[in-house]
Design a protein around this motif. Sequence first.
Motif, PDB file in Angstrom:
ATOM      1  N   ARG A 235       8.998  75.157  15.854  1.00 35.10           N
ATOM      2  CA  ARG A 235      10.424  74.848  15.834  1.00 35.10           C
ATOM      3  C   ARG A 235      10.604  73.437  16.367  1.00 35.10           C
ATOM      4  NH1 ARG A 235      14.877  77.959  15.470  1.00 35.10           N
ATOM      5  NH2 ARG A 235      13.778  79.878  15.975  1.00 35.10           N
ATOM      6  N   LEU A 236      11.196  72.597  15.543  1.00 34.28           N
ATOM      7  CA  LEU A 236      11.424  71.198  15.914  1.00 34.28           C
ATOM      8  C   LEU A 236      12.862  70.854  15.539  1.00 34.28           C
ATOM      9  CD1 LEU A 236      10.040  68.678  17.058  1.00 34.28           C
ATOM     10  CD2 LEU A 236       9.325  68.092  14.751  1.00 34.28           C
ATOM     11  N   GLU A 237      13.616  70.323  16.494  1.00 36.40           N
ATOM     12  CA  GLU A 237      15.051  70.067  16.316  1.00 36.40           C
ATOM     13  C   GLU A 237      15.756  71.322  15.812  1.00 36.40           C
ATOM     14  OE1 GLU A 237      16.488  66.461  14.690  1.00 36.40           O
ATOM     15  OE2 GLU A 237      14.739  65.286  15.309  1.00 36.40           O
ATOM     16  N   ASP A 238      15.358  72.458  16.363  1.00 36.16           N
ATOM     17  CA  ASP A 238      15.974  73.774  16.162  1.00 36.16           C
ATOM     18  C   ASP A 238      15.609  74.450  14.849  1.00 36.16           C
ATOM     19  OD1 ASP A 238      17.304  73.618  18.607  1.00 36.16           O
ATOM     20  OD2 ASP A 238      19.007  72.557  17.715  1.00 36.16           O
ATOM     21  N   TYR A 239      14.863  73.778  13.969  1.00 33.51           N
ATOM     22  CA  TYR A 239      14.545  74.367  12.660  1.00 33.51           C
ATOM     23  C   TYR A 239      13.060  74.681  12.533  1.00 33.51           C
ATOM     24  CZ  TYR A 239      19.256  73.986  10.984  1.00 33.51           C
ATOM     25  OH  TYR A 239      20.603  74.185  10.820  1.00 33.51           O
ATOM     26  N   CYS A 240      12.786  75.727  11.788  1.00 31.01           N
ATOM     27  CA  CYS A 240      11.443  76.303  11.723  1.00 31.01           C
ATOM     28  C   CYS A 240      10.636  75.747  10.553  1.00 31.01           C
ATOM     29  CB  CYS A 240      11.527  77.818  11.558  1.00 31.01           C
ATOM     30  SG  CYS A 240      12.313  78.672  12.934  1.00 31.01           S
ATOM     31  N   SER A 241       9.326  75.739  10.753  1.00 26.76           N
ATOM     32  CA  SER A 241       8.384  75.532   9.650  1.00 26.76           C
ATOM     33  C   SER A 241       7.521  76.772   9.532  1.00 26.76           C
ATOM     34  CB  SER A 241       7.507  74.295   9.905  1.00 26.76           C
ATOM     35  OG  SER A 241       6.791  74.443  11.122  1.00 26.76           O
TER      36      SER A 241
END
Length: 363
Positions: A235-241
């Motif tokens: 999770r980076l800047e609140d969004y998932c990969s």
Amino acid sequence: MSEQMCEQRRERLRALMREQGIEALLISHAANRYYLSGFELHDVQLNESAGRLIVMADGKDWILTDSRYLDAARRLWEPERVFIYGADAPEDIAKLLKGLVPGKTIGFEARAVTLEFYEKFAETLAGSGCRLSKADGLVERLRVIKDTEEIRRMEISCRLNQQMMEWLPGVLVPGRSEAAVSWDIEMFFRHHGATELAFTSIVGHGPNAALPHYLPSKDALLEAENLVLVDVGCRLEDYCSDQTRTFWVGEKPTERFKKTLEAVQEAQHKAIRAIHPGVLACDVYKAARGHFESLGVAEAFTHGLGHGVGLETHEGPSLNGRNKTPLEPGMIVTVEPGLYFPEWGGIRWEHMVLVTEDGCRVL
């Protein structure tokens, strides 16, 4: 999330509420609450909530929380519309709503509340003239289409995941445990700016790779000249990969490994080629499954082809054989075909794909 962005989202939600005659919508799902308000993305467990959000048809929305989050809520929200409930949250919230929308329709997210919460909530509203209406999926109809800022955030999250996959072979060393590799992955993400894992990492060696949602073990050691499946996200800047790769530990991959990997990657290629606006989600799945059927191995493809990703790792739309949802520009889905053989292992290969105006783009 900027205040303006959240306000715009709530305005679009109000339009959907008007279609259903809902005067007030109680938001209980944590990711939906955050998407609409910017307040607290995570609820740690089922019996622990940072709070709820009421979206009002008249635009006078409310943040509901307990005293632990009072200061955090006031920093984000107009203090006069921060409501602090006590130990009996469903009763307190119901009393607030009775005063806000007497005799009107109140929508709620049935899948995000416990039966205990609902029963006390409904009991408190009884006799008030208010009507309860299930409103699951309204916020998700907005979330499924990512805006420009969301796509930017997901691109950088996915880019970090790809960097990790390129680094990973250096720690896939015979004798190391699956759990140790999993810890290496988490440290890489943390050291490179991720706030957390998107989900518990999957590191499966040999036959363990045949379990699609396997948890890595400290007792399972990597062996030379064998496969290992790695499915991870950050999770980076609140969004998932969310990405999966299957590696060969050693210098001499077997013919079975090479042929199975080729079959999986070709199935993925055909599915990605099928993605464009208007195509049904089930038809993308069928493109991959059809390839496996042509090879006589379709019975080893045991799960759906993919799913949406965003604030959560698993969102809509689902790429499975039953979902007739048309794809739209702005949707981001995983494409992750796999073949699993319990006595040998499994191979899965996963990309995240953005639906564009004229086709799609691999992130």
